[in-house]
Design a protein around this motif. Structure first.
Motif, PDB file in Angstrom:
ATOM      1  N   TYR A  43      -4.289  -2.087  -2.773  1.00  0.00           N
ATOM      2  CA  TYR A  43      -3.612  -2.528  -3.993  1.00  0.00           C
ATOM      3  C   TYR A  43      -3.718  -1.447  -5.044  1.00  0.00           C
ATOM      4  N   GLN A  44      -2.571  -1.084  -5.610  1.00  0.00           N
ATOM      5  CA  GLN A  44      -2.569  -0.036  -6.634  1.00  0.00           C
ATOM      6  C   GLN A  44      -2.152  -0.639  -7.980  1.00  0.00           C
ATOM      7  N   PRO A  45      -2.933  -0.333  -9.035  1.00  0.00           N
ATOM      8  CA  PRO A  45      -2.642  -0.910 -10.353  1.00  0.00           C
ATOM      9  C   PRO A  45      -1.257  -0.563 -10.895  1.00  0.00           C
ATOM     10  N   LEU A  60       0.125  -2.397  -0.572  1.00  0.00           N
ATOM     11  CA  LEU A  60       0.613  -1.401   0.389  1.00  0.00           C
ATOM     12  C   LEU A  60      -0.114  -1.565   1.715  1.00  0.00           C
ATOM     13  N   LEU A  61       0.634  -1.509   2.790  1.00  0.00           N
ATOM     14  CA  LEU A  61       0.075  -1.692   4.130  1.00  0.00           C
ATOM     15  C   LEU A  61      -0.712  -0.473   4.588  1.00  0.00           C
ATOM     16  N   ARG A  62      -1.800  -0.706   5.287  1.00  0.00           N
ATOM     17  CA  ARG A  62      -2.568   0.368   5.907  1.00  0.00           C
ATOM     18  C   ARG A  62      -2.840   0.007   7.364  1.00  0.00           C
ATOM     19  N   TRP A  63      -2.765   1.024   8.229  1.00  0.00           N
ATOM     20  CA  TRP A  63      -3.047   0.827   9.651  1.00  0.00           C
ATOM     21  C   TRP A  63      -4.085   1.848  10.080  1.00  0.00           C
ATOM     22  N   ILE A 112       5.059  -6.940  -3.589  1.00  0.00           N
ATOM     23  CA  ILE A 112       4.992  -6.662  -2.155  1.00  0.00           C
ATOM     24  C   ILE A 112       6.311  -6.047  -1.706  1.00  0.00           C
ATOM     25  N   ASN A 113       6.201  -4.978  -0.897  1.00  0.00           N
ATOM     26  CA  ASN A 113       7.403  -4.305  -0.401  1.00  0.00           C
ATOM     27  C   ASN A 113       8.050  -5.123   0.707  1.00  0.00           C
ATOM     28  N   VAL A 114       9.334  -5.324   0.611  1.00  0.00           N
ATOM     29  CA  VAL A 114      10.043  -5.934   1.729  1.00  0.00           C
ATOM     30  C   VAL A 114      11.190  -5.028   2.164  1.00  0.00           C
ATOM     31  N   LEU A 174      13.700  -3.227  -8.074  1.00  0.00           N
ATOM     32  CA  LEU A 174      14.459  -2.247  -7.300  1.00  0.00           C
ATOM     33  C   LEU A 174      13.603  -0.989  -7.168  1.00  0.00           C
ATOM     34  N   ASP A 175      13.174  -0.719  -5.931  1.00  0.00           N
ATOM     35  CA  ASP A 175      12.193   0.328  -5.647  1.00  0.00           C
ATOM     36  C   ASP A 175      12.854   1.704  -5.500  1.00  0.00           C
ATOM     37  N   ASP A 176      12.087   2.764  -5.726  1.00  0.00           N
ATOM     38  CA  ASP A 176      12.535   4.143  -5.489  1.00  0.00           C
ATOM     39  C   ASP A 176      13.842   4.460  -6.203  1.00  0.00           C
ATOM     40  N   ASP A 198      11.688   6.368  -9.293  1.00  0.00           N
ATOM     41  CA  ASP A 198      10.990   7.118  -8.256  1.00  0.00           C
ATOM     42  C   ASP A 198      10.153   8.271  -8.798  1.00  0.00           C
ATOM     43  N   LYS A 199       9.092   8.575  -8.059  1.00  0.00           N
ATOM     44  CA  LYS A 199       8.153   9.602  -8.533  1.00  0.00           C
ATOM     45  C   LYS A 199       8.761  10.996  -8.626  1.00  0.00           C
ATOM     46  N   THR A 200       9.864  11.245  -7.961  1.00  0.00           N
ATOM     47  CA  THR A 200      10.482  12.580  -8.041  1.00  0.00           C
ATOM     48  C   THR A 200      10.882  12.941  -9.479  1.00  0.00           C
ATOM     49  N   ILE A 234       2.717   8.676 -11.591  1.00  0.00           N
ATOM     50  CA  ILE A 234       2.121   9.359 -12.749  1.00  0.00           C
ATOM     51  C   ILE A 234       0.731   9.865 -12.357  1.00  0.00           C
ATOM     52  N   GLU A 235       0.557  11.177 -12.423  1.00  0.00           N
ATOM     53  CA  GLU A 235      -0.700  11.772 -11.952  1.00  0.00           C
ATOM     54  C   GLU A 235      -1.523  12.410 -13.066  1.00  0.00           C
ATOM     55  N   THR A 236      -0.874  12.775 -14.175  1.00  0.00           N
ATOM     56  CA  THR A 236      -1.628  13.445 -15.247  1.00  0.00           C
ATOM     57  C   THR A 236      -1.467  12.707 -16.574  1.00  0.00           C
ATOM     58  N   GLY A 253       0.425   5.126 -10.738  1.00  0.00           N
ATOM     59  CA  GLY A 253       0.146   6.458 -10.213  1.00  0.00           C
ATOM     60  C   GLY A 253      -1.345   6.720 -10.119  1.00  0.00           C
ATOM     61  N   TYR A 254      -1.678   7.832  -9.471  1.00  0.00           N
ATOM     62  CA  TYR A 254      -3.080   8.163  -9.225  1.00  0.00           C
ATOM     63  C   TYR A 254      -3.880   8.245 -10.519  1.00  0.00           C
ATOM     64  N   LEU A 255      -3.207   8.612 -11.638  1.00  0.00           N
ATOM     65  CA  LEU A 255      -3.912   8.678 -12.918  1.00  0.00           C
ATOM     66  C   LEU A 255      -4.588   7.344 -13.254  1.00  0.00           C
TER      67      LEU A 255
HETATM   68  P1  C2E Z   1       6.589   3.010  -2.011  1.00  0.00           P
HETATM   69  O1  C2E Z   1       6.956   1.574  -1.935  1.00  0.00           O
HETATM   70  O2  C2E Z   1       7.432   3.865  -2.878  1.00  0.00           O
HETATM   71  O3  C2E Z   1       5.066   3.034  -2.454  1.00  0.00           O
HETATM   72  C1  C2E Z   1       4.506   3.966  -3.339  1.00  0.00           C
HETATM   73  C2  C2E Z   1       3.885   5.111  -2.579  1.00  0.00           C
HETATM   74  O4  C2E Z   1       3.522   6.132  -3.503  1.00  0.00           O
HETATM   75  C3  C2E Z   1       2.586   4.711  -1.872  1.00  0.00           C
HETATM   76  O5  C2E Z   1       2.493   5.473  -0.677  1.00  0.00           O
HETATM   77  C4  C2E Z   1       1.532   5.146  -2.874  1.00  0.00           C
HETATM   78  O6  C2E Z   1       0.260   5.378  -2.280  1.00  0.00           O
HETATM   79  C5  C2E Z   1       2.145   6.429  -3.378  1.00  0.00           C
HETATM   80  N1  C2E Z   1       1.658   6.803  -4.712  1.00  0.00           N
HETATM   81  C6  C2E Z   1       1.188   6.012  -5.681  1.00  0.00           C
HETATM   82  N2  C2E Z   1       0.845   6.728  -6.778  1.00  0.00           N
HETATM   83  C7  C2E Z   1       1.121   8.012  -6.501  1.00  0.00           C
HETATM   84  C8  C2E Z   1       0.983   9.245  -7.252  1.00  0.00           C
HETATM   85  O7  C2E Z   1       0.536   9.284  -8.389  1.00  0.00           O
HETATM   86  N3  C2E Z   1       1.391  10.386  -6.611  1.00  0.00           N
HETATM   87  C9  C2E Z   1       1.884  10.373  -5.335  1.00  0.00           C
HETATM   88  N4  C2E Z   1       2.237  11.534  -4.795  1.00  0.00           N
HETATM   89  N5  C2E Z   1       2.029   9.232  -4.610  1.00  0.00           N
HETATM   90  C10 C2E Z   1       1.642   8.071  -5.185  1.00  0.00           C
HETATM   91  P2  C2E Z   1       2.074   4.817   0.719  1.00  0.00           P
HETATM   92  O8  C2E Z   1       1.048   3.750   0.492  1.00  0.00           O
HETATM   93  O9  C2E Z   1       1.767   5.915   1.658  1.00  0.00           O
HETATM   94  O10 C2E Z   1       3.406   4.082   1.187  1.00  0.00           O
HETATM   95  C11 C2E Z   1       4.542   4.814   1.548  1.00  0.00           C
HETATM   96  C12 C2E Z   1       5.728   3.908   1.706  1.00  0.00           C
HETATM   97  O11 C2E Z   1       5.577   3.041   2.847  1.00  0.00           O
HETATM   98  C13 C2E Z   1       5.973   2.981   0.538  1.00  0.00           C
HETATM   99  O12 C2E Z   1       6.597   3.675  -0.528  1.00  0.00           O
HETATM  100  C14 C2E Z   1       6.858   1.937   1.185  1.00  0.00           C
HETATM  101  O13 C2E Z   1       8.189   2.406   1.269  1.00  0.00           O
HETATM  102  C15 C2E Z   1       6.272   1.862   2.596  1.00  0.00           C
HETATM  103  N6  C2E Z   1       5.350   0.688   2.661  1.00  0.00           N
HETATM  104  C16 C2E Z   1       4.039   0.616   2.377  1.00  0.00           C
HETATM  105  N7  C2E Z   1       3.564  -0.643   2.573  1.00  0.00           N
HETATM  106  C17 C2E Z   1       4.636  -1.388   2.960  1.00  0.00           C
HETATM  107  C18 C2E Z   1       4.815  -2.778   3.306  1.00  0.00           C
HETATM  108  O14 C2E Z   1       3.903  -3.622   3.259  1.00  0.00           O
HETATM  109  N8  C2E Z   1       6.084  -3.156   3.683  1.00  0.00           N
HETATM  110  C19 C2E Z   1       7.125  -2.272   3.718  1.00  0.00           C
HETATM  111  N9  C2E Z   1       8.335  -2.733   4.088  1.00  0.00           N
HETATM  112  N10 C2E Z   1       6.988  -0.984   3.393  1.00  0.00           N
HETATM  113  C20 C2E Z   1       5.762  -0.539   3.015  1.00  0.00           C
END
Ligand code: C2E
Ligand code: CA
Ligand code: CA
Ligand code: CA
Length: 273
Positions: A43-45, A60-63, A112-114, A174-176, A198-200, A234-236, A253-255
């Motif tokens: 979980y990210q704040p 966010l899912l982790r495996w 939650i991402n869908v 609406l993501d990204d 989006d972070k870009t 957001i990192e800084t 963001g990581y900040l």
């Molecule tokens: P997303 O939905 O755009 O999630 C944000 C991603 O940016 C996450 O990567 C997060 O760890 C990363 N992030 C957060 N803050 C920062 C930052 O300050 N700098 C940078 N460089 N990155 C940051 P993560 O966890 O590796 O997830 C990657 C993608 O995988 C997600 O992008 C999402 O599209 C997908 N994903 C993750 N969990 C799920 C899920 O439960 N279901 C679905 N459908 N997709 C998921």
């Protein structure tokens, strides 16, 4: 095009083979991930830029594969989307996320991402309804993040499905935003309450005038539609300050915090209180 003396085919094939093999292996292993208990959520704040208080989290899912180690969702989610297994993974993520969120001392918004596939190949409305009922999670705290890729499939009765879930009390982000179709015409047609920029755009937001105008335009447009904007990546401190000056209210963001386990999030919340 300059050609290498060595055959490009011969140099290329072994790598292709390795990539393909890993993909096949991950695909097979992913089907076992749930029963082997190799998945978890982090979980990210989601933060108010004004006072840095946490108002929600993105799940966010982790495996963690027992032999291969941690595998990024950026690698396994697209595989699961292709073979349809994302329907199962997504249902698991929804249930686990809501269950864990109920253990935290403050009631935060849970995003939650869908995936689009959960709409087209699964019955997302029923899955969300069942998860809400089973866990007892307050539906008005549940937010579903979907990307613009959803709009590709025009046969989907997306709007209807979203309205049904909105009737439960859920909201949509609406993501990204900014990475996909740049056609904004569809935005007001769907019940989004938030846009995640989006972070870009943040990467260069301090350096590039062009990115600053994009951010300003998005903020302006969102205001017009009554939507709020969360800026990702957001990192800084400098970025956060600059974005706040531009009128952004919410950030991630990581900040402010890395994605963390449910237990670590709980300690973070206790420390902040
Ligand atoms: P997303 O939905 O755009 O999630 C944000 C991603 O940016 C996450 O990567 C997060 O760890 C990363 N992030 C957060 N803050 C920062 C930052 O300050 N700098 C940078 N460089 N990155 C940051 P993560 O966890 O590796 O997830 C990657 C993608 O995988 C997600 O992008 C999402 O599209 C997908 N994903 C993750 N969990 C799920 C899920 O439960 N279901 C679905 N459908 N997709 C998921
Ligand atoms: Ca997301
Ligand atoms: Ca995102
Ligand atoms: Ca993404």
């Amino acid at each position: 095009v300059r050609r290498n003396n060595r055959s490009p085919v011969l140099r290329f094939l072994p790598e292709m083979d390795a990539a393909l093999q890993r993909r096949r292996q991950l695909e097979t292993e992913l089907f076992k991930a749930i029963v082997r208990d190799e998945l978890h959520m982090v979980y990210q704040p989601l933060t108010n830029l004004a006072d840095r208080s946490i108002f929600g989290v993105e799940a966010l899912l982790r495996w963690d594969h027992r032999e291969l180690g941690p595998i990024s969702p950026a690698e396994f989610v697209p595989i699961a989307e292709e073979n349809g297994y994302i329907v199962e993974l997504g249902a698991w993520a929804l249930n686990r996320g809501m269950k864990e969120a109920l253990t935290w001392s403050s009631h935060l918004r849970l995003s939650i991402n869908v995936s689009a596939i959960q709409f087209s190949r699964g019955n997302l409305v029923a899955t969300v309804g069942e998860a809400l009922q089973r866990t007892g999670f307050p539906s008005d705290l549940l937010d579903l993040e979907i990307t613009e890729s959803l709009f590709i499939d025009e046969t989907l009765d997306l709007k209807f499905a979203m309205e049904e879930m909105r009737a439960f009390g859920c909201s949509f982000s609406l993501d990204d935003f900014g990475t996909g179709y740049s056609s904004l015409g569809y935005l007001p047609k769907y019940p989004f309450s938030k846009i995640k920029l989006d972070k870009t755009f943040v990467r260069q937001s301090i350096a590039s005038k062009q990115d600053i105008s994009v951010i300003e335009a998005v903020l302006h447009m969102a205001r017009g539609y009554g939507m709020s904007v969360i800026v990702e990546g957001i990192e800084t401190g400098e970025q956060a300050e600059r974005l706040r000056e531009l009128g952004c209210k919410y950030g991630q963001g990581y900040l402010f915090g890395r994605p963390m386990s449910s237990a670590n999030l709980q300690s973070t919340l206790l420390n902040a209180a």
